[in-house]
Structure formats: structure tokens, C-alpha cells
Design an enzyme around this catalytic site. Structure first.
Site, PDB file in Angstrom:
ATOM      1  N   GLY A 170      34.600  31.329  42.532  1.00  0.00           N
ATOM      2  CA  GLY A 170      35.528  31.608  43.615  1.00  0.00           C
ATOM      3  C   GLY A 170      36.412  32.783  43.252  1.00  0.00           C
ATOM      4  O   GLY A 170      36.443  33.218  42.095  1.00  0.00           O
ATOM      5  N   PRO A 171      37.150  33.316  44.215  1.00  0.00           N
ATOM      6  CA  PRO A 171      37.986  34.496  43.979  1.00  0.00           C
ATOM      7  C   PRO A 171      39.120  34.238  42.993  1.00  0.00           C
ATOM      8  O   PRO A 171      39.377  33.100  42.585  1.00  0.00           O
ATOM      9  CB  PRO A 171      38.538  34.819  45.387  1.00  0.00           C
ATOM     10  CG  PRO A 171      37.654  34.089  46.331  1.00  0.00           C
ATOM     11  CD  PRO A 171      37.171  32.880  45.616  1.00  0.00           C
ATOM     12  N   GLY A 176      42.500  33.398  41.429  1.00  0.00           N
ATOM     13  CA  GLY A 176      43.631  32.565  41.808  1.00  0.00           C
ATOM     14  C   GLY A 176      43.297  31.338  42.621  1.00  0.00           C
ATOM     15  O   GLY A 176      44.201  30.654  43.109  1.00  0.00           O
ATOM     16  N   GLY A 185      41.752  28.578  41.558  1.00  0.00           N
ATOM     17  CA  GLY A 185      41.882  27.327  40.806  1.00  0.00           C
ATOM     18  C   GLY A 185      40.662  26.928  40.001  1.00  0.00           C
ATOM     19  O   GLY A 185      40.508  25.758  39.636  1.00  0.00           O
ATOM     20  N   LYS A 186      39.802  27.877  39.673  1.00  0.00           N
ATOM     21  CA  LYS A 186      38.548  27.579  38.964  1.00  0.00           C
ATOM     22  C   LYS A 186      38.811  26.929  37.602  1.00  0.00           C
ATOM     23  O   LYS A 186      38.206  25.905  37.264  1.00  0.00           O
ATOM     24  CB  LYS A 186      37.738  28.857  38.763  1.00  0.00           C
ATOM     25  CG  LYS A 186      37.308  29.534  40.047  1.00  0.00           C
ATOM     26  CD  LYS A 186      36.450  30.746  39.788  1.00  0.00           C
ATOM     27  CE  LYS A 186      37.198  31.866  39.101  1.00  0.00           C
ATOM     28  NZ  LYS A 186      38.253  32.457  39.948  1.00  0.00           N
ATOM     29  N   ASP A 230      33.862  27.729  34.075  1.00  0.00           N
ATOM     30  CA  ASP A 230      34.729  28.135  35.186  1.00  0.00           C
ATOM     31  C   ASP A 230      34.333  29.514  35.740  1.00  0.00           C
ATOM     32  O   ASP A 230      35.140  30.203  36.345  1.00  0.00           O
ATOM     33  CB  ASP A 230      36.201  28.092  34.788  1.00  0.00           C
ATOM     34  CG  ASP A 230      36.584  29.127  33.742  1.00  0.00           C
ATOM     35  OD1 ASP A 230      35.689  29.832  33.227  1.00  0.00           O
ATOM     36  OD2 ASP A 230      37.788  29.232  33.429  1.00  0.00           O
ATOM     37  N   GLU A 241      47.875  40.561  36.116  1.00  0.00           N
ATOM     38  CA  GLU A 241      47.569  40.386  37.535  1.00  0.00           C
ATOM     39  C   GLU A 241      48.703  40.836  38.457  1.00  0.00           C
ATOM     40  O   GLU A 241      48.584  40.714  39.671  1.00  0.00           O
ATOM     41  CB  GLU A 241      47.231  38.916  37.817  1.00  0.00           C
ATOM     42  CG  GLU A 241      45.942  38.461  37.144  1.00  0.00           C
ATOM     43  CD  GLU A 241      45.635  36.986  37.342  1.00  0.00           C
ATOM     44  OE1 GLU A 241      44.479  36.588  37.095  1.00  0.00           O
ATOM     45  OE2 GLU A 241      46.544  36.233  37.733  1.00  0.00           O
TER      46      GLU A 241
END
Length: 214
Positions: A11-12, A14, A16-17, A86, A147
Site C-alpha cells: 500500500g502507499p 503512511g 499502516g503496512k 511489510d 518524509e
């Protein structure tokens, strides 16, 4: 595909991976394969000047993730030990396609194909997605210095690219189980009920892919 659970969470930025991977790893007792982010010496430079540092950034990620995947296959999967990661190395093509100029992207794609063609493919992929506001808030809360320079427009583009990538990945690997989770609806960090619902989903797919004896 491996004959033991090999679960990748994607997933992108941020979404929550890592948080979910840690929780699932602890619950199922699977080895956790964490993504290398902060160790990339080019990442801070990339966020400040992507045109200058994109190729170095993407190559560092590719080589490190390739080495991780080799180690995981040799040390765990080949010995029937389950793994939860992750990330999956295919994500590199998402970011390279967005950040590299066309000539460098073509070179990168060739290198990526050579390195990854024999690597193990997960039998279960968890795809986390969320709204831009949710991702920006989670990035703000975790407070990674590297980030701070991420632009909302860039994050939005990456999220769109992930949707397209996951649709293509699913079509390419029809035998893989893909679990799609809306991060706006499931707060598995702060709500135990949401986490338990995800655990039940994952268990169902483990039973389907591997069998209930694992």
C-alpha cells in the site's frame, strides 16, 4: 509459490503496512520481514531534488530488497518457515515509473526483471489503501524526518499508481489470495475489533492457500 504462508502487505506511504505486519507477525508467530527505508542514504536528497537523485534512490531500494528476499527464501521459506513482510519487491516498479525519466526507467526495468524473475511470490497479498487525508495524518504522526518533504500531490499519484499496480498484479497471479483493506474503515492500530476482523480474514486465506494443518 511457497508451500508455507508467505504474506506480503502493500500500500502507499503512511497507510499502516508496518503496523499491521508487526501485529500479524506477533499473532501468527511468523517471521517478520521489515522494509528498509531510513537506511537509504539517498532518500532525503530525493525528497529535496527528485530529478537529481531518483535513480540512485530506486537502485538502492532494489538491491537491498533483492538481498532481503534472497535471504528470506534461503533461511525461512526453503525450510518451511512462514514469513510476513511489510512490502513486496514489485512495488519498486511503482515508484520507478513515477520518479525516473524514460531512458533511466527502461534501464531500471531491465535490471529489475533480471534480479526478481526467480524470487518467491507471496501466496497472500494484503493491500491496504486509504484516503489522502488519512495517509497524510499518519505520516505526520509518525514524524519521520525524511518524509517531511513529501507533497500531497505526489502521495496522491502514488496511491493511484498502487491501485493500477495491484489490479495488474492480481490478474498476473490468479492463484494468489489478495485481501483488500480500507484503512479509513479499519483502524487496526487503535481498535481491537478491527484487528481481529483482519486476522479472521487472513486465517481464512491461509487455510485456503496452505491448509488448516499449518
Amino acid at each position: 509459490m511457497p508451500t508455507v504462508p508467505f504474506i506480503a502487505i502493500e500500500g502507499p506511504i503512511g497507510v499502516g503496512k508496518t503496523s499491521l505486519a508487526k501485529k500479524l507477525s506477533a499473532y501468527f508467530g511468523y517471521h517478520l520481514l521489515p522494509e528498509i527505508v531510513e537506511e537509504n542514504p539517498f532518500l532525503d536528497k530525493f525528497y529535496n531534488n527528485s530529478d537529481e537523485w531518483s535513480f540512485q534512490t530506486e537502485m538502492f531500494f532494489l538491491c537491498n530488497r533483492f538481498k532481503q528476499m534472497e535471504d528470506i527464501e534461503r533461511t525461512y521459506l526453503n525450510h518451511h518457515k512462514a514469513v510476513i513482510a511489510d512490502y513486496h519487491i514489485s512495488k519498486n516498479m511503482i515508484f520507478a515509473g513515477r520518479t525516473l525519466p524514460e531512458d533511466k526507467y527502461e534501464k531500471y526495468k531491465q535490471i529489475h526483471h533480471i534480479l526478481t524473475r526467480d524470487l518467491p511470490i507471496p501466496n497472500i497479498m494484503i493491500y491496504l489503501h486509504a484516503s489522502l487525508d488519512t495517509m497524510l495524518e499518519r505520516i505526520r504522526k509518525r514524524g519521520r524526518t525524511i518524509e517531511h518533504h513529501i507533497q500531497p500531490s505526489y502521495l496522491s499519484q502514488i496511491a493511484d499508481d498502487y491501485d493500477a499496480h495491484m489490479n495488474a498484479f492480481e490478474a498476473l497471479h490468479p492463484d494468489m489470495s489478495i485481501i483488500r483493506i480500507d484503512g479509513d474503515d479499519r483502524d487496526f492500530v487503535n481498535h481491537q475489533d478491527d484487528l481481529e476482523a483482519i486476522i479472521r480474514q487472513v486465517q481464512q486465506h491461509i487455510d485456503k492457500q496452505i491448509g488448516s494443518d499449518h
